[in-house]
Structures are given as C-alpha cells and as structure tokens.
Design a protein around this motif. Structure first.
Motif, short mmCIF file in Angstrom:
data_model
loop_
_atom_site.label_atom_id
_atom_site.label_comp_id
_atom_site.label_asym_id
_atom_site.label_seq_id
_atom_site.Cartn_x
_atom_site.Cartn_y
_atom_site.Cartn_z
N ASN A 54 0.81 -1.23 0.00
CA ASN A 54 0.00 0.00 0.00
C ASN A 54 0.84 1.28 0.00
OD1 ASN A 54 -2.05 -1.80 0.08
ND2 ASN A 54 -2.60 -1.45 2.23
N ASN A 108 -8.39 -1.58 6.00
CA ASN A 108 -7.35 -2.43 5.41
C ASN A 108 -7.55 -3.82 6.00
OD1 ASN A 108 -5.02 -3.58 4.44
ND2 ASN A 108 -3.64 -2.47 5.79
N TYR A 120 -6.07 5.74 4.93
CA TYR A 120 -6.37 5.73 3.49
C TYR A 120 -7.41 6.77 3.08
CZ TYR A 120 -3.82 1.43 4.02
OH TYR A 120 -2.83 0.54 4.32
N LYS A 123 1.10 6.73 2.96
CA LYS A 123 0.39 6.26 1.76
C LYS A 123 0.43 7.29 0.63
CE LYS A 123 -0.45 3.03 4.51
NZ LYS A 123 0.40 1.84 4.40
N ASN A 162 -6.08 2.91 -1.56
CA ASN A 162 -5.10 2.82 -2.66
C ASN A 162 -4.75 1.37 -2.97
OD1 ASN A 162 -3.62 2.28 -0.37
ND2 ASN A 162 -1.80 3.38 -1.05
N PHE A 163 -5.71 0.48 -2.69
CA PHE A 163 -5.52 -0.94 -2.99
C PHE A 163 -6.88 -1.55 -3.30
CE2 PHE A 163 -6.07 -0.36 1.57
CZ PHE A 163 -7.14 -1.20 1.84
N THR A 171 -1.93 -3.32 -4.43
CA THR A 171 -1.78 -1.87 -4.26
C THR A 171 -1.83 -1.23 -5.63
OG1 THR A 171 -0.36 -2.25 -2.36
CG2 THR A 171 -0.25 -0.06 -3.36
#
Ligand code: PMP
Length: 379
Positions: free
Chosen positions: A33, A158, A186, A213, A292-293, A329
C-alpha cells in the motif's frame, strides 16, 4: 532458544508472531500500500539538517505544516496533534496510555492486535457483518461485556478497502465508555467524509493519520488528532526524539508542495481503471475500494499470487480466515498494466478447460514457485 532466555521472556511475547513486512524481491512491488510516486529530494534540504543535533523533540514545524495542509481551520492547533514514527508508533502510544481490552473489527490492520499483545493487553476481535461493514451492535455489546478501553476502526478498512458506515461508527462513539480511534490512513483516496470535524463534538474520539500512503513511507511519519487533554496524556508515552530531523525537514517541504495531492489523484483514477479491468476477469470476485488498494478473491489465489511473482509482480496474500484473498496496491499505470497482464495470464491459465491437465498439475508449479519466492526472499 536457550532455556534461560525462554524463561525470562514474557509469555505474551513468546506467543507473538512478528509482523512480516519482508516480501519477495520483485520488479513491481504492489504488496504494501505504498505510493508509486516518491517526493523529489534536493541536496540543499538534506544539507540543512544538522546531524550533530537531536531532532526537534516537539516537531513544531512539522505539526504546523501538517495542521495547515491536512486539518480543517477549527482544528489547526498543534496541541491537538501528536506526531509519531509512523502511525504504527502512535497505536503503540495509545495502547500504552489507555491499556486494554483493545477492541477492533476483524479482518483489519493486524498491528492493532500485535501491539496490544506485545503490551500484554487482551484483544477482542469482532467479525465484520455483511458487505464487510462493521457490526456496531455486536462491537458495543462485546466492548461493554469485556470492559474495553479502546476501539480501533480503520476507515477505509485495510484489507477490505471499504469505508464502514458513518452512522454505525457514530453509534459506537456514542455508546462505548472508552476511546474510539478512527484510523484514516487511506482517507486521502476516499470520496467519503473524514471524521475530523466530529472531534469538536466527541471527547472520546481520536483520528489517526499517516503520510506513508501519499509518497512518504520512508520518512515514517504519522499523526494523532484529538482533544488536547487526550493528546497530553498519550504524549507522555512518546519517546523524546521519535521523528528524525531528515524526516521532519522533508515532510515539512512536501506538505507545503503539490506533489502529494497530484499523486493521490492519479492513484484514484488508476484504481477505477484497475477495478473495471479486474471485474472482466472470470473466476475472481473483486471488492470496491475507497483506498489505494483493491481486495479480490479467487479459489486459485495461491496460484495467481505465485504466477504474479514469476512475472515480477508482488501482491499481498493472506492466510487464516482471509485465505483465498489477494490485495493489490494501485501503482503507476505501467505497474498496474504489468499486474493486469500477469493476472490475466494466470487466470486464463487456470480457467481454460483445454489446458486443464496443466492446471491439475498446478500444485507442482506452485511448489516450484514457492521455492523461487523463498530464494528471492533470501536474496
Ligand atoms: N493504519 C492502517 C490501517 C494501515 O494499513 C497502516 C499501514 N499499512 C498503518 C496504520 C501504519 O502506517 P504507518 O505506520 O506507515 O504510518
């Protein structure tokens, strides 16, 4: 281990599995990530650091720059901000200050549980409900029954990638007599509202943030934002010079620039593209993401994971209750293309009935690939 050492180590530490952040050495690293966009460094900035002096223990410039860039005007008071060597460290500080039981939904970021265990505190894991949403009623009930002290809620979560419903989190904040930490690691990638504005309404709320991140993972910088009384107590558990001078200087510069924001926009746009492409692949279930994943599931997860490694692409795979899930990611366009190519090759390979024989022999391939992976790790 020599028996005299074994006798001396605390039982909770003996039972603890270390966090394994080492991955196979791959060309395309999509397992942790991180952002694909590094912050440009310049020599003048690095030279400005006096290596013979300790860093600013209070990180005043850093907290000011963070407040200005990341907080709504009403919260721009540095007494409301604690800085950490990554937000991991602040999770440690929080559990150190408030103790346990530590309550969190499951699956989630594993460090809540690991740090609690390292500090000898009990953990209460509350399974997520349908659509990976938080089960607020169950969490509140467990918290009250076990006399919990602190709740950690990763939003977006996450590894599932979704944002738990706002109302359910508010319900938790209002109905537990304890600290509720909303971990917004995130948040930059999410279209959902942040919990920051609620800090003025709830004294037991704290919001955890990180620069890891958005292109600054190497610096190890995280922040806790909460009411000044809470920050003052948690700050007592912080080691004096926890964020080094290079990290402070580089982060102050980055927070004043535009690079981080541009990187986030590119990542969000790539996430939409990768999501659409993944949805076209048969045999995998893809979950929408605000982060972002992207999380996806396949009965052939192990084979896809190993196949991707063979093509130089590292993903995150899971074991235990998350077995069969993989997390990718979002990288640069080129990295994402490499990932999509690898997974399309592998998915076709395992789904095509004409090459069934090969697929049936896949356990042999997997074994081979595991050996390759082990070798790569050693190297
Ligand atoms: N919170 C969540 C939800 C995370 O996923 C991570 C990193 N994977 C962290 C906190 C820790 O981030 P850092 O220590 O790099 O700030």
């Amino acid at each position: 281990m020599p028996s005299y050492i074994k006798k001396l180590v605390r039982p909770n530490i003996l039972a603890l599995k270390p966090y394994d952040a080492t991955g196979a050495a791959c060309r395309v690293k999509l397992d942790a990530n991180e952002s694909p966009y590094p912050e440009p460094l310049n020599a003048g900035l690095l030279r400005s650091v006096k290596t013979n002096r300790y860093p600013d223990p209070l990180a005043v410039d850093l907290r000011r720059a963070f407040a200005k860039r990341m907080l709504p005007p009403k919260l721009r008071d540095i007494d409301r901000i604690l800085h950490g060597n990554g937000s991991d460290e602040i999770i440690y500080n929080l559990i150190c200050a408030f103790g346990g039981p530590v309550v969190y939904p499951c699956p989630t970021f594993s460090m809540y549980g690991k740090i609690a265990q390292a500090l000898g505190e009990n953990v209460i894991e509350v399974p997520l409900g349908p659509d990976f949403d938080i089960d607020d009623a169950r969490l509140i009930k467990a918290f009250r029954k076990e006399k919990g002290k602190i709740v950690f809620i990763s939003r977006p979560n996450n590894p599932t990638g979704n944002s738990f419903s706002w109302e359910k989190i508010v319900n938790i904040i209002e109905n537990v007599k304890g600290i509720v930490v909303v971990d917004e690691a995130y948040q930059a990638f999410s279209g959902e509202k942040s919990f920051l504005p609620l800090l003025n309404r709830y004294e037991n709320l704290a919001v955890l943030m990180t620069l890891s991140k958005v292109g600054l993972a190497a610096l190890r910088i995280g922040f806790l934002v909460a009411n000044p009384h809470l920050i003052k107590e948690v700050n007592k558990t912080r080691l004096p010079f926890n964020v080094n001078s290079f990290s402070q200087a580089i982060a102050v510069r980055a927070l004043g620039g535009t690079g981080m924001g541009e990187g986030v926009k590119k990542i969000v746009s790539e996430r939409h593209r990768v999501f659409k492409e993944l949805r076209k692949i048969e045999g995998i279930t893809v979950y929408p993401s605000d982060a972002n994943f992207i999380l996806f599931h396949s009965p052939r997860a192990e084979s896809i994971y190993c196949g991707a490694i063979c093509e130089g692409v590292l993903l995150r795979n899971f074991s235990g209750p998350m077995e069969g899930y993989l997390r990718v990611t979002i990288g640069s366009r080129k990295e994402n293309d490499a990932f999509l190519k690898a997974i399309k090759n592998r998915a076709a390979w395992v789904e095509d009935p004409h090459i069934k024989n090969r697929a049936e022999g896949s356990h042999i391939e997997i074994k081979k690939e595991k050996e390759i992976e082990k070798e790569a790790k050693k190297g």
